[in-house]
Design an enzyme around this catalytic site. Structure first.
Site, PDB file in Angstrom:
ATOM      1  N   GLU A  37       0.821  -1.213   0.000  1.00 37.62           N
ATOM      2  CA  GLU A  37       0.000   0.000   0.000  1.00 37.62           C
ATOM      3  C   GLU A  37       0.853   1.261   0.000  1.00 37.62           C
ATOM      4  OE1 GLU A  37      -3.177  -0.024   2.852  1.00 37.62           O
ATOM      5  OE2 GLU A  37      -3.897  -1.982   2.163  1.00 37.62           O
ATOM      6  N   CYS A  38       1.939   1.220  -0.748  1.00 32.41           N
ATOM      7  CA  CYS A  38       2.899   2.315  -0.814  1.00 32.41           C
ATOM      8  C   CYS A  38       2.807   2.988  -2.183  1.00 32.41           C
ATOM      9  CB  CYS A  38       4.305   1.733  -0.596  1.00 32.41           C
ATOM     10  SG  CYS A  38       5.654   2.933  -0.729  1.00 32.41           S
ATOM     11  N   GLY A  39       3.186   4.235  -2.248  1.00 35.30           N
ATOM     12  CA  GLY A  39       3.244   4.921  -3.538  1.00 35.30           C
ATOM     13  C   GLY A  39       4.226   4.259  -4.496  1.00 35.30           C
ATOM     14  N   PHE A  40       5.198   3.524  -3.942  1.00 32.91           N
ATOM     15  CA  PHE A  40       6.187   2.834  -4.764  1.00 32.91           C
ATOM     16  C   PHE A  40       5.769   1.395  -5.123  1.00 32.91           C
ATOM     17  CE2 PHE A  40       9.138   5.848  -2.496  1.00 32.91           C
ATOM     18  CZ  PHE A  40       9.437   6.617  -3.608  1.00 32.91           C
ATOM     19  N   THR A  41       4.600   0.949  -4.647  1.00 30.86           N
ATOM     20  CA  THR A  41       4.146  -0.421  -4.899  1.00 30.86           C
ATOM     21  C   THR A  41       4.169  -0.798  -6.383  1.00 30.86           C
ATOM     22  OG1 THR A  41       2.833  -0.427  -2.873  1.00 30.86           O
ATOM     23  CG2 THR A  41       2.263  -2.079  -4.522  1.00 30.86           C
TER      24      THR A  41
END
Length: 165
Positions: A37-41
């Protein structure tokens, strides 16, 4: 001082089975702390692409989910594996959730981030998708910050050099 390698370390795979990192002897590794659930996912897509491009040349991506940053990995292991496969086609090895920072960090991440232990790199993960590059002898040789995408030319150049391609 003799530089040690990662092969003395063990970790639990995503199914909870203990794996000796010696299993990866002779392979170039990109070890990454992941979160769903990360912007980098979306980097999972490029990590898989990188794995597919080089896997036949003794290259492996190892994913280590972590909830250390912004509670961005709330899922359980079976949910993580399913999410990564369904949404990003991940086929590279995934491991059980670990801590990657602080005194209770997993021994692998303590080793990867501490120059005293690994002989080369001093870089603790500051966020999800911090990447460590390990050569065929199990030595940490480089790292890439989360903002560096897996398919970045510099990443690929370093991998190619270690694979002698």
């Amino acid at each position: 001082m003799s530089i040690t390698n990662i092969y003395h370390l063990k970790a639990l795979n995503i199914k909870g089975e203990e794996v000796s990192l010696e299993k990866y002897k002779g392979k170039v590794l990109l070890i990454v702390n992941t979160a769903t659930e990360c912007g980098f996912t979306p980097q999972l897509n490029e990590l898989e692409e990188l794995y597919e491009e080089f896997k036949d040349h003794n290259f492996v991506v190892l994913g280590f989910p972590s909830n250390d940053f912004g509670n961005q990995e709330p899922r359980k292991e079976d949910e993580i594996q399913s999410f990564c496969q369904v949404n990003y086609g991940v086929s590279f090895p995934m491991f059980s959730k670990v801590k990657v920072k602080g005194s209770d960090a997993h021994s692998l991440f303590k080793f990867l981030s501490d120059r005293v232990q690994n002989g080369k790199v001093s870089s603790k993960p500051l966020w999800n998708f911090h990447k460590y590059l390990v050569d065929k002898e199990g030595h940490v040789v480089d790292y890439f910050l989360p903002v560096t995408k897996p398919m970045n030319a510099r990443v690929k150049k370093r991998i190619r050099a270690l694979l002698s391609l």
